[in-house]
Scaffold this motif. Sequence first.
Motif, PDB file in Angstrom:
ATOM      1  N   HIS B  39       2.760  38.762  14.345  1.00 28.70           N
ATOM      2  CA  HIS B  39       1.987  40.026  13.422  1.00 28.70           C
ATOM      3  C   HIS B  39       2.198  41.183  13.711  1.00 28.70           C
ATOM      4  CE1 HIS B  39      -1.351  40.460  10.611  1.00 28.70           C
ATOM      5  NE2 HIS B  39      -1.974  41.304  10.986  1.00 28.70           N
ATOM      6  N   THR B  40       2.721  42.080  15.160  1.00 26.39           N
ATOM      7  CA  THR B  40       2.370  43.797  15.664  1.00 26.39           C
ATOM      8  C   THR B  40       4.041  43.289  14.530  1.00 26.39           C
ATOM      9  OG1 THR B  40       1.677  43.104  17.645  1.00 26.39           O
ATOM     10  CG2 THR B  40       2.923  44.899  17.201  1.00 26.39           C
ATOM     11  N   ASP B  41       4.970  42.733  14.131  1.00 29.03           N
ATOM     12  CA  ASP B  41       5.654  43.247  13.773  1.00 29.03           C
ATOM     13  C   ASP B  41       6.266  43.444  12.739  1.00 29.03           C
ATOM     14  OD1 ASP B  41       8.156  43.188  15.838  1.00 29.03           O
ATOM     15  OD2 ASP B  41       7.554  41.366  15.382  1.00 29.03           O
ATOM     16  N   TYR B  47       2.962  47.176   7.052  1.00 27.31           N
ATOM     17  CA  TYR B  47       0.974  47.675   6.464  1.00 27.31           C
ATOM     18  C   TYR B  47       1.445  49.274   7.173  1.00 27.31           C
ATOM     19  CZ  TYR B  47      -0.699  42.969   5.654  1.00 27.31           C
ATOM     20  OH  TYR B  47      -0.710  41.445   4.943  1.00 27.31           O
ATOM     21  N   GLY B  48       2.158  50.116   7.962  1.00 30.45           N
ATOM     22  CA  GLY B  48       2.876  51.495   8.008  1.00 30.45           C
ATOM     23  C   GLY B  48       2.166  51.825   9.641  1.00 30.45           C
ATOM     24  N   VAL B  49       1.928  50.733  10.451  1.00 27.70           N
ATOM     25  CA  VAL B  49       1.866  50.921  11.589  1.00 27.70           C
ATOM     26  C   VAL B  49       2.924  51.922  12.522  1.00 27.70           C
ATOM     27  CG1 VAL B  49       1.100  50.325  13.739  1.00 27.70           C
ATOM     28  CG2 VAL B  49      -0.413  48.979  12.397  1.00 27.70           C
ATOM     29  N   LYS B  50       2.928  52.723  12.690  1.00 29.00           N
ATOM     30  CA  LYS B  50       3.582  52.963  13.111  1.00 29.00           C
ATOM     31  C   LYS B  50       4.369  53.203  15.155  1.00 29.00           C
ATOM     32  CE  LYS B  50       3.257  57.851  10.819  1.00 29.00           C
ATOM     33  NZ  LYS B  50       4.678  57.079   9.351  1.00 29.00           N
ATOM     34  N   GLY B 108      10.957  46.833  20.876  1.00 26.42           N
ATOM     35  CA  GLY B 108      10.819  46.444  19.623  1.00 26.42           C
ATOM     36  C   GLY B 108       9.529  47.643  18.900  1.00 26.42           C
ATOM     37  N   ASN B 109       9.152  48.823  19.777  1.00 23.62           N
ATOM     38  CA  ASN B 109       8.529  49.863  19.555  1.00 23.62           C
ATOM     39  C   ASN B 109       8.470  51.278  20.231  1.00 23.62           C
ATOM     40  OD1 ASN B 109       6.016  50.850  19.447  1.00 23.62           O
ATOM     41  ND2 ASN B 109       4.380  49.720  20.424  1.00 23.62           N
ATOM     42  N   ALA B 146       6.499  35.362  26.848  1.00 22.54           N
ATOM     43  CA  ALA B 146       6.112  36.947  25.960  1.00 22.54           C
ATOM     44  C   ALA B 146       5.321  36.713  24.678  1.00 22.54           C
ATOM     45  CB  ALA B 146       7.928  37.472  25.573  1.00 22.54           C
ATOM     46  N   ASP B 147       3.737  37.347  24.990  1.00 17.35           N
ATOM     47  CA  ASP B 147       3.547  38.229  23.798  1.00 17.35           C
ATOM     48  C   ASP B 147       1.714  36.890  23.565  1.00 17.35           C
ATOM     49  OD1 ASP B 147       0.924  39.866  22.322  1.00 17.35           O
ATOM     50  OD2 ASP B 147       2.873  39.954  21.072  1.00 17.35           O
ATOM     51  N   ALA B 148       2.994  35.654  22.245  1.00 19.98           N
ATOM     52  CA  ALA B 148       2.338  34.791  21.996  1.00 19.98           C
ATOM     53  C   ALA B 148       1.146  33.408  23.070  1.00 19.98           C
ATOM     54  CB  ALA B 148       3.303  33.759  21.085  1.00 19.98           C
TER      55      ALA B 148
END
Lengths: 349, 349
Positions: B39-41, B47-50, B108-109, B146-148
């Motif tokens: 969802h973060t991707d 959604y414009g999260v930087k 990825g961030n 990793a994450d989920a």
Amino acid sequence: MYAWKMTELNADFELIESPFPALNDDEVLVKIAGCGVCHTDISFWHYGVKTKHELPLTLGHEISGKVVAGNHEWMNKKVIIPAVLPCGRCVLCYDNRSNICQNQLMPGNDFDGGFASHVKVPYKYLCPVPEEVLDKYPLKLLSVVADAISTPYQVVKKSGLKEDGFAIVIGVGGIGIYGVQIAKITGAKVLALDISDDKLNTAKAYGADAILNIKDLDIRSTKKLVRGIASELGTLPFQWKIFEMSGTKAGQELGFNLLTFASSLSIVGFTLDKLEVRLSNLMAFDAQLIGTWGCKPELYPEVVDLLAQDKIQIDQLVETFPLSKINEIFHNTLDHKYNKRSILVPDFD
Amino acid sequence: MYAWKMTELNADFELIESPFPALNDDEVLVKIAGCGVCHTDISFWHYGVKTKHELPLTLGHEISGKVVAGNHEWMNKKVIIPAVLPCGRCVLCYDNRSNICQNQLMPGNDFDGGFASHVKVPYKYLCPVPEEVLDKYPLKLLSVVADAISTPYQVVKKSGLKEDGFAIVIGVGGIGIYGVQIAKITGAKVLALDISDDKLNTAKAYGADAILNIKDLDIRSTKKLVRGIASELGTLPFQWKIFEMSGTKAGQELGFNLLTFASSLSIVGFTLDKLEVRLSNLMAFDAQLIGTWGCKPELYPEVVDLLAQDKIQIDQLVETFPLSKINEIFHNTLDHKYNKRSILVPDFD
């Protein structure tokens, strides 16, 4: 025995004489030395918060005194009566959460409390006061250990505040001033926030490393100033332990907005007001909100020990009055006329 | 090497070829086996999260693969790359809070991530995958650790859920379904709440003791039903561990209102929405709100061990697609067309 009873909302307390109550095997009779006046008493008497026991009822849950009848092992012992008296036999008690025991009894709420000559209580969790503490303080003053000192003690302990930490106490009144002292004992740097210069100066005198009057500051400006203070004090810009002890919406809003990475906000003061918050900030900050109710009796000896070591000071923070003035004292407390915690001392003799 | 890069908000990802990057002494090059779509991707892309690193950037932080260059001790090892890569040298890392390390890097961030043929990463916190786990699962599927899987693992661990406890998981989608499995491992009774019967049935199949579709229920009715379920399951009416994994305002509101004595609400899902709450309830309940960010890499081996013991299941909960279909997959994910976690598998060969 004699007791000043609450008979109805907002009415004057009435002096009632009654025979001594019969004692169960697990109970003792305590001759009261002093009983503190707490905001909770005012809530019952003036703001319509319901007591669990029906009226008439003797209020008062910050009690110290001497055992004068019942179990002989406790006879003549000078004791503090914890404001929360758990059952000691339930899942929560066994799980180290006795302060929120679902069978707990509170003097002046579940049964007749401390604005009286005597009180009948279960003895299981009474906290005996050692001689070395009685050498420093008269027993009547130690009544404030129950609640005013023990509650912030449990709070600071639960927060995990450490030597290199930064504690922010919002509201340094009757509870907060002990919050400052207890936070200071850990070795952490302590910042006191309030809207009263008087209270802030007292906090400074009792150990706060920095004080800030936030009366005319918005949250953004406060936050900026707090960051600056944290830096000046040489503490980290994260892992702050924030303690909301004002019991106001404004205090809670400020506390929530001061949260940063790996920090926590302890909710100690109570208000019925709701506020609008972004709970997801807690996730992004890996932060916590810690609600904390009273203090488990198991911690009282630790508090008394800090008094013995002079690490917590009481004398300048309390004022005693004859119990017969209870009606005047309650009205003055309601009108915020006192800067110190009031202790009512029975004067029936 | 090849990578599908995000070039601007909402634009199609572009396939870019580039030389292999130079490696620092503390880095290795990993040939990617699979990378999960989180969802973060979607938040970054749509959604414009930087992102912290400027665009163009390769997204993707749920990565598994094989080390193919760099430090020789890591060569040829099959690894999971933690979504949070702490520095390991700061106060928070030393204080057991590495998941919120202020120097952390996230693929990825902060740097080019997993929707590519290869990724360059520091090796310090890579999680090696033992053969016994590779016998059960192809490496590409293990990317979801990793994450989920690791995020709810840390959450349940932080909550202190125990054998005789009661876990309530709100939202049993991509994260919540692992929340259910992990809560179940502790021996606690687990209740899954969601608005999708499909997801609830999956939760039931993966260990939930009870399920409840809350689509047409108000909070008061839900609370009453949850109390009934707790009683039917033979758990206590307090000390509930509530896990908000839906990332919605409605989920957070429900979670807050389900709080009872000595309970906690873990905030796992993220939403920008604010909500109105009475924070003082936390005090009256001696309850906590626990925000939790990612998972510290130190816990990954515990998660992998649970996979080895068949205590966490993956296969029916993920679906693989060729990485070249990334644009289609992102659009379908945005449109909620998948019930399973999507894993993109590089297809450059």
